[in-house]
Design a protein around this motif. Sequence first.
Motif, PDB file in Angstrom:
ATOM      1  N   ARG A  12       0.828  -1.207   0.000  1.00  0.00           N
ATOM      2  CA  ARG A  12       0.000   0.000   0.000  1.00  0.00           C
ATOM      3  C   ARG A  12       0.865   1.260   0.000  1.00  0.00           C
ATOM      4  NH1 ARG A  12      -4.673  -0.630   4.362  1.00  0.00           N
ATOM      5  NH2 ARG A  12      -3.045  -1.709   5.536  1.00  0.00           N
ATOM      6  N   ARG A  71       1.840   1.731  -3.509  1.00  0.00           N
ATOM      7  CA  ARG A  71       0.729   2.214  -4.343  1.00  0.00           C
ATOM      8  C   ARG A  71       0.567   3.735  -4.199  1.00  0.00           C
ATOM      9  NH1 ARG A  71      -2.001   4.454  -7.033  1.00  0.00           N
ATOM     10  NH2 ARG A  71      -4.189   4.216  -7.646  1.00  0.00           N
ATOM     11  N   MET A 130      -7.775  -3.817   1.284  1.00  0.00           N
ATOM     12  CA  MET A 130      -6.586  -3.033   1.620  1.00  0.00           C
ATOM     13  C   MET A 130      -6.078  -2.242   0.426  1.00  0.00           C
ATOM     14  SD  MET A 130      -4.806  -5.852   4.106  1.00  0.00           S
ATOM     15  CE  MET A 130      -3.280  -4.985   4.413  1.00  0.00           C
ATOM     16  N   MET A 131      -6.072  -2.868  -0.749  1.00  0.00           N
ATOM     17  CA  MET A 131      -5.618  -2.141  -1.936  1.00  0.00           C
ATOM     18  C   MET A 131      -6.636  -1.083  -2.356  1.00  0.00           C
ATOM     19  SD  MET A 131      -2.616  -2.992  -2.393  1.00  0.00           S
ATOM     20  CE  MET A 131      -2.368  -1.983  -3.853  1.00  0.00           C
ATOM     21  N   ALA A 152      -5.980   1.994  -0.267  1.00  0.00           N
ATOM     22  CA  ALA A 152      -4.791   2.720  -0.723  1.00  0.00           C
ATOM     23  C   ALA A 152      -5.074   3.473  -2.015  1.00  0.00           C
ATOM     24  CB  ALA A 152      -3.624   1.756  -0.911  1.00  0.00           C
TER      25      ALA A 152
END
Length: 317
Positions: free
Chosen positions: A15, A18, A288-289, A292
């Motif tokens: 993250r 990212r 989670m992605m 981010a």
Amino acid sequence: MPIPLLVQIPLDPLRLARIAAAGFEIHHAPTPAERAEMIPRLAPVLRAVLTNGATGMSAEAIATLPKLEIICCIGVGHETVDLRAAKARGIRVTNGPATNDVTVADHTWALILSIARNIPGADAAVRQGEWMNARGPRPIVFGKRLGIIGLGNIGRQIAERGERGFDMEIAYHNRARRPESPYAYLPSVKALAEWADYLVIAAPGGAGTRHLVNAEVLEALGPQGFLINIGRGSVVDTEALVAALHDGRIAGAAIDVVDGEPEVPPALAAAPRLIITPHIAGRSPEAMMATASLVAANLQAHFAGEPVKTPVPMPVD
């Protein structure tokens, strides 16, 4: 040139990468000691902060960053960000709604089923050679009453799973009735607890919900009722919960959040008929992605002079 960003919460490398790829220079300071060392050194250049609802951003912390323009909360929570202090400085605040609601709803049902059927206790007993001791009768979930405190995106998805998957009756309590909802609205948390077999907290934290579930509510839930908390630890009076569990005044509790986490009071950790997970309800790889990516999108929009994607409403003075 990358824009300096203070990340003041623990964040995994994927993250961080990212967000960095969106054009930001990451300064990762997830502990108070790291922030105490880093912030004075970087204060003249820091223009953005990434935090969450639990860590937040106080008025004092905001005052130490003269060039701060935006505070991003990586999850939906923002209860410990001082919005008045941010508003006074013209600082934007964003959060991350609808990025992990599916995951949180899934985890809620894992907790409901685990506490109802005593999955962790049965597993531990079998591993200790106590097969027969693990075979006591446990209540069903199908067809029971599910009460939800907080019928937002997450609460609604929990309700839908209960209704469609387990043929449950659904009722809720919210700050205000939701006219579009097909579910029964009850006028108080106590009334909802008296009605419910399973009482789920999906409410945000903050002063308005602190200890909303107290000894009186737990008494109303009763010795056949289960409490499940995936909202915020502060919504529950921890001392009252420990006492209710020890005295058998509720059937059990399954919680993903603890007031004052990551510290867990020893009395809570030792309480019977309790399942605790470490605030992981929203932590699927997909969610989670997504969090981010939304942070990156909000930051990019702000520094491009565009409206942010998910602004937090500022208080009206």
